[in-house]
Design an enzyme around this catalytic site. Structure first.
Site, PDB file in Angstrom:
ATOM      1  N   ASP A 241      -3.351  51.492  17.079  1.00  9.10           N
ATOM      2  CA  ASP A 241      -2.402  50.506  17.567  1.00  9.10           C
ATOM      3  C   ASP A 241      -3.134  49.721  18.655  1.00  9.10           C
ATOM      4  OD1 ASP A 241      -0.108  49.029  17.971  1.00  9.10           O
ATOM      5  OD2 ASP A 241       1.212  50.756  18.139  1.00  9.10           O
ATOM      6  N   TRP A 242      -2.671  48.509  18.894  1.00 10.67           N
ATOM      7  CA  TRP A 242      -3.431  47.599  19.758  1.00 10.67           C
ATOM      8  C   TRP A 242      -3.511  48.161  21.181  1.00 10.67           C
ATOM      9  CZ3 TRP A 242      -3.968  46.689  15.151  1.00 10.67           C
ATOM     10  CH2 TRP A 242      -4.495  45.514  14.608  1.00 10.67           C
TER      11      TRP A 242
END
Length: 831
Positions: A241-242
């Protein structure tokens, strides 16, 4: 021979042994520096290209219900599909496949190689902020629907990315929270929800989550290896995930790709860790192999035939959006009121803020920019005959904060076209470039702002639709100057105090100013935003819009009551807003915001022919449920929401949905509620009992029952289930096939969903009261019959105790329509 054709003939097919050998050769041909560089994104949305080996970038994009592409630019519009809770309410794997195919088509249209979806975390608590974006509370329903979605996306040669792996069922402190879950619950619930997307649909990517699982952050967790890569045979890319990679330690796990880039926790630090032996060369080689394998599959690596060369026939995205909204809508009450007969109507009152400003999608990374959206008010006006009088009353305010201006109200005074003018300015005040935009909510994430820009100027003429006082404003984080009709009304800093990364993207801090106008009067709006000198992630959002301010809430309700009293039928659309259901935060309660409950009660008191349409992505409390004529749950219904609602209310289509999650009658009744970490931990103390399983356990102990059970839903016709047939004796480890005759005994074509649950009365291990084992739908004309076939996977009978165990003996096989139905019961002997 055409050289392109020659290449195609000789190129190995992605996934073949020849391709694998060639990919490994390419990996070994790269320097360590090149290999490590490939493991962190080149920018916010894509991987690095290495032209000398024929590698172009792999582009990723949100999201689960539409493909946005690399920007938030409304000129690059996207098909907006209903949210995942609406999709799961269809209980149709084929519908999920079509939904996924539309996303794959959209990805190809936008130059995207991997879609960051589906979101398949479970509905553990109805307070979960991304409940709307997830599929259901049951691992079997979620797993099968997710597999259909993944198969649909990948049929277009585009990678799907099941997320967020793992135990990511809440948003509060989501970057640091530790989900404490025992092995059995992990295996039987949270991992089971992911399994079919990997083992059946063969997803090409998986996204690791932000949270920790049992003390170890997801990007460093051994769960990335087992069961994902070992037992399930996942050979794709685990993307973070970012900002989800926290250290070089993630490189020793099966985390393959750090996003976003180009700066992260890997890069030079990872290079140093390999050089001093903290991370092995073999680990790097494996990660690079996976990234090149993905590139080959999606057509980003020259010399390889992509995984998909024959694309399926194109689907109409808007038609699929409408189809899913219809099939996912759940009719939960109908006192003979629906469907409405348009020919017998002379007047209809359409009431509710969400009737005019519907929520068609949830907030956060799921957000896309559709070309249009259809509200329930618009849908009903279009569908009803001209001689039916449609009266609209807002009734109760729902939308909080600034709402973007309707595009039709904006005119660009510089270019003399619809919309607004945006100009990028240098430090010295000179113009760098400009563009004509259509919408007043402007977002730049990673790209779109030219180098050297120090400020952004926005100019528009806004035309008031109605006379009176309008509250116009601007929302952003940072320094902004705001001018109305030539008068500066604000020139200062707007500060974000939410501490929620990304919340300011969709609900920013704001300054609002009252302006009195006549109907049709134009107001010149100007704003200038000072860009920050430095940003870790290039991320800017500016919202120009109007805030709804209601001075006298009772007067609004009174006007709605008057409209309802004087109409044949009242359709009240109630729902949530962006401040309630979104990525980044959890819900505080399950109440409808504002005065909507009072509104429904007041309208129903004067017109017994009242239909309530619920426009929320997840459960809300409905204290008026038993007092109105009909209730339809419409979820966040995508761009065609209003047309779908009109189709159902007027009987053009049948509401096809069944509940993918249990709806409570009161917050205090909910058996599993906690989403807030205590001392950094969210303890899943309920074990294997979530959703309807927890409700059934609670009821068995004399506790409260829900308002609406899992799997429930009504239609416009009636069905009869015949005698089910299944083997009486089954070897452990074998699937079971159940046949159930179904007959449409009503007068309309309709859809039935047959649900099969298992129970084990005298078990040596703790089990749910019953659990969903399989389901199948059928669409039948009046008097039509079909023998529905439902496959129960072998693992439905198993429990996890250090490995999958089969307890031999008698299981009850329950055939019905929802989790608390009066079931037809068969006994199966497991040997």
């Amino acid at each position: 021979m055409n050289p392109t054709l020659a290449t195609a003939v000789t190129a190995p097919h992605a996934g073949s042994p020849d391709a694998e050998a060639k990919i490994r050769e390419l990996v070994h041909s790269l320097t360590l520096e090149q290999q490590v560089q490939l493991l962190t994104g080149a920018d916010v949305w894509s991987t690095h290209a290495i032209p000398e080996i024929g590698l172009s970038r792999v582009v990723m994009s949100d999201g689960p219900a539409g493909v946005r592409g690399e920007d938030f630019d409304e000129r690059h519009d996207s098909v907006s599909l209903p949210s995942s809770s609406a999709l799961s309410a269809t209980w149709s794997v084929e519908t999920a496949r079509r939904y996924g195919q539309v996303l794959g088509q959209e990805a190809r249209r936008k130059g995207v190689h991997a879609v960051l979806g589906p979101t398949i975390n479970l509905h553990r608590s109805p307070l979960g902020g991304r409940h709307f974006e997830c599929m259901s509370e049951d691992p079997r329903l979620t797993a099968t629907m997710a597999a259909g979605y993944v198969a649909g996306v990948q049929s277009m040669g585009v990678g799907a990315t099941p997320k967020h792996y793992l135990a990511n069922e809440a948003e509060t402190d989501r970057f640091t929270a530790d989900s404490v879950v025992d092995d059995r619950a992990l295996r039987e619930l949270y991992l089971a929800a992911f399994e079919d997307a990997i083992t059946e649909a063969r997803a090409w990517l998986v996204m690791s989550s932000y949270n920790s699982i049992n003390g170890t952050t997801a990007s460093e967790n051994k769960l990335l290896e087992t069961p994902l890569s070992t037992e399930w045979g996942f050979d794709g890319v685990v993307v973070s995930d970012w900002t989800g990679v926290r250290s070089v330690d993630a490189a020793n796990a099966h985390q393959d790709l750090e996003m976003p880039g180009p700066v992260g926790h890997w890069g030079p630090r990872l290079l140093a860790a390999v050089s001093d032996g903290r991370v092995s060369r073999e680990a790097i080689l494996e990660k690079v192999t996976r990234i090149l394998r993905l590139a080959a599959r999606v057509g980003s690596l020259e010399g390889f035939e992509p995984a998909v060369t024959q694309l399926p026939a194109q689907l109409d995205g808007a038609a699929v959006a409408r189809e899913v909204a219809v099939r996912g809508a759940v009719l939960v009450r109908n006192q003979g009121l629906l469907p409405l007969d348009a020919k017998a109507l002379s007047s209809i009152a359409v009431i509710g803020h969400n009737a005019e400003e519907a929520r068609t999608q949830g907030g956060g990374s799921a957000t896309v920019m559709p070309k249009y959206t259809v509200s329930p008010l618009e849908g009903l006006r279009k569908a009803l005959p001209d001689d039916v009088t449609v009266t609209y009353a807002r009734g109760a305010k729902v939308a909080e904060g600034l709402q973007p201006f309707p595009r039709t109200s904006l005119h660009n005074p510089i270019s003399d076209v619809p919309g607004i003018r945006v100009t990028f300015m240098a430090e010295d005040g000179t113009k760098i470039s400009g563009e004509d935009r259509l919408a007043s909510h402007l977002i730049w994430f990673g790209i779109g702002i030219p180098d050297g820009a120090a400020s952004i100027r926005m100019e528009a003429d806004w035309t008031a639709e109605t006379g009176g006082v309008h509250h116009l404003g601007v929302g952003t984080v940072g320094r902004i100057r705001f001018v109305l009709n030539g008068t500066e009304v604000f020139n200062s800093e707007l500060e974000d105090d939410t501490e929620v990364l990304g919340a300011a993207l969709f609900d920013p801090p704001k300054t609002v100013h009252a302006v009195e106008t006549t109907a049709g009067q134009t107001v010149r709006i100007e704003a200038e935003y000072q860009l920050p000198k430095e940003q870790i992630i290039p991320f800017t959002a500016i919202l120009l819009g109007e805030e709804t301010v209601v001075e006298d809430p009772q007067a609004e309700i009174d006007a709605a009551v008057e409209a309802a009293r004087n109409s044949d039928v009242a359709v009240v659309v109630v729902g949530t807003n962006a401040a309630i259901e979104s990525e980044g935060f959890d819900r505080k309660d399950l109440d409808l915001p504002g005065h909507q409950n009072q509104l429904v009660e007041a309208v129903a008191a004067v017109n017994p022919r009242t239909v309530v349409v619920v426009n929320s992505g997840s459960p809300v409390l409905m204290p008026w449920l038993d007092t109105v004529g009909a209730v339809l749950l419409g979820w966040f219904g995508g761009q065609e929401f209003g047309n779908a609602i009109a189709d159902i209310l007027l009987g053009t289509e049948e509401p096809g949905g069944r509940l993918p999650t249990t709806w409570p009658a009161a917050l205090e009744d909910v058996p599993v509620l906690n989403t807030t970490p205590v001392e950094g931990k969210v303890v899943y103390s309920e074990g294997i009992h979530i959703g309807y399983r927890a409700w059934l356990k609670q009821e068995a102990a004399g506790g409260a029952s829900p308002a609406l059970p899992f799997g429930y839903g009504l239609g416009y016709t009636t069905f009869e289930l015949g005698t089910a047939h299944a083997p009486q004796v089954v070897p452990a480890g074998k699937d079971v096939v159940v046949h159930v005759p179904v007959k449409n005994t009503g007068t309309r074509t309709g859809r039935e969903v047959v649900q099969v649950y298992l129970e084990r009365a005298d078990s040596a291990v703790e089990r749910p009261v019953r659990w969903l084992a399989g389901y199948a739908g059928t669409h039948l004309a009046p008097n039509g019959t079909e023998s529905v076939e439902i496959t129960i996977p072998a693992k439905a009978f198993a429990h996890y105790d250090g490995g999958w165990q089969f307890e031999q003996g008698t299981f009850g096989l329950l055939v019905g329509r929802h989790a608390t139905d009066e079931f037809q019961t068969l006994n199966i002997e497991l040997r």
